[in-house]
Scaffold this motif. Structure first.
Motif, PDB file in Angstrom:
ATOM      1  N   THR A  70      16.742  -4.766   6.623  1.00  0.00           N
ATOM      2  CA  THR A  70      15.778  -4.602   7.716  1.00  0.00           C
ATOM      3  C   THR A  70      14.448  -4.118   7.133  1.00  0.00           C
ATOM      4  N   SER A  71      13.403  -4.160   7.949  1.00  0.00           N
ATOM      5  CA  SER A  71      12.095  -3.694   7.474  1.00  0.00           C
ATOM      6  C   SER A  71      12.152  -2.211   7.093  1.00  0.00           C
ATOM      7  N   GLU A  72      12.921  -1.423   7.825  1.00  0.00           N
ATOM      8  CA  GLU A  72      13.049   0.002   7.502  1.00  0.00           C
ATOM      9  C   GLU A  72      13.740   0.191   6.158  1.00  0.00           C
ATOM     10  N   GLU A  73      14.786  -0.582   5.908  1.00  0.00           N
ATOM     11  CA  GLU A  73      15.495  -0.488   4.626  1.00  0.00           C
ATOM     12  C   GLU A  73      14.590  -0.922   3.476  1.00  0.00           C
ATOM     13  N   ALA A  75      11.263  -0.757   3.431  1.00  0.00           N
ATOM     14  CA  ALA A  75      10.260   0.294   3.254  1.00  0.00           C
ATOM     15  C   ALA A  75      10.843   1.454   2.453  1.00  0.00           C
ATOM     16  N   GLU A  76      12.046   1.859   2.794  1.00  0.00           N
ATOM     17  CA  GLU A  76      12.692   2.958   2.078  1.00  0.00           C
ATOM     18  C   GLU A  76      12.976   2.576   0.626  1.00  0.00           C
ATOM     19  N   TYR A  81       4.806   1.746   2.929  1.00  0.00           N
ATOM     20  CA  TYR A  81       4.722   2.189   4.314  1.00  0.00           C
ATOM     21  C   TYR A  81       5.402   1.171   5.226  1.00  0.00           C
ATOM     22  N   PRO A  82       6.146   1.640   6.234  1.00  0.00           N
ATOM     23  CA  PRO A  82       6.828   0.719   7.147  1.00  0.00           C
ATOM     24  C   PRO A  82       5.886  -0.293   7.807  1.00  0.00           C
ATOM     25  N   SER A  83       4.696   0.135   8.203  1.00  0.00           N
ATOM     26  CA  SER A  83       3.757  -0.796   8.844  1.00  0.00           C
ATOM     27  C   SER A  83       3.292  -1.869   7.856  1.00  0.00           C
ATOM     28  N   ARG A  86       6.208  -4.357   7.528  1.00  0.00           N
ATOM     29  CA  ARG A  86       6.316  -5.235   8.705  1.00  0.00           C
ATOM     30  C   ARG A  86       5.248  -6.320   8.688  1.00  0.00           C
ATOM     31  N   PRO A 112      17.679  -4.973  15.036  1.00  0.00           N
ATOM     32  CA  PRO A 112      16.510  -5.334  14.222  1.00  0.00           C
ATOM     33  C   PRO A 112      16.746  -6.638  13.460  1.00  0.00           C
TER      34      PRO A 112
END
Length: 179
Positions: A70-73, A75-76, A81-83, A86, A112
């Motif tokens: 996912t985008s969160e994974e 980013a981590e 940055y998450p934005s 995305r 997601p």
């Protein structure tokens, strides 16, 4: 002998390391880690050229190693940055460099998108036409600058790049070769 000293000796025996030998092993591991980091950075640099930015290259590399993220994974895992992730994912998806599908989960809640990067061979195939066009522009620079013909067929491009599938028949003769 203190408890800490006994613990260290037991660890050294268990790992087969002691004193200078442990230092040599640590040096080899450090050298290997630096080589891997250098190789990884080289890949990111090359992909940065192909994908336009280092951010997009890092996301592509991460997704090749962790498909279905996912985008969160992402980013981590990349430290971006998450934005930023995305936004880059939206562009990469529009360009068909990554695919996405909804993650299936139990119960009510947010499902997601999961992203997966295309194969590197597909990425290269997409770049070939761009490189070929740029090379032809360079080789025909005089024609483009002054518009004057030099007796060369203006419709012929001096550079043609062909990407062959890796599974092609290995016994086939190259073009122009005689048996």
């Amino acid at each position: 002998m203190s408890d800490e000293s006994e613990h260290t000796d037991v660890e050294d025996v268990a790992t087969g390391e002691s004193g200078a030998d442990g230092d040599a092993t640590a040096d080899r591991e450090t050298t290997r880690d630096r080589a891997v980091e250098g190789f990884d950075q080289g890949i990111v640099d090359l992909l940065s050229w192909v994908l336009d930015t280092e951010t997009r290259a890092r996301i592509f590399v991460y997704l090749r190693q962790n498909p279905g993220s996912t985008s969160e994974e992402i980013a981590e895992g990349t430290g971006l940055y998450p934005s930023t992730v995305r936004e880059a994912l939206a562009e990469l998806h529009d360009e068909e460099t990554v695919t996405r599908r909804k993650r299936q989960s139990e119960g009510a809640g947010n499902n997601p998108y999961e992203y997966t990067a295309i194969a590197p061979s597909e990425l290269v195939s997409g770049v070939v036409e761009q490189v070929q066009s740029e090379l032809n522009t360079v080789f025909n620079l005089d024609d483009h600058l002054d518009g004057a013909g030099n007796g060369v067929d203006d419709d012929a491009d001096p550079v043609t790049i062909t990407v062959e599938d890796g599974d092609a028949d290995e016994d086939a003769e190259p073009d122009g070769a005689e048996s």
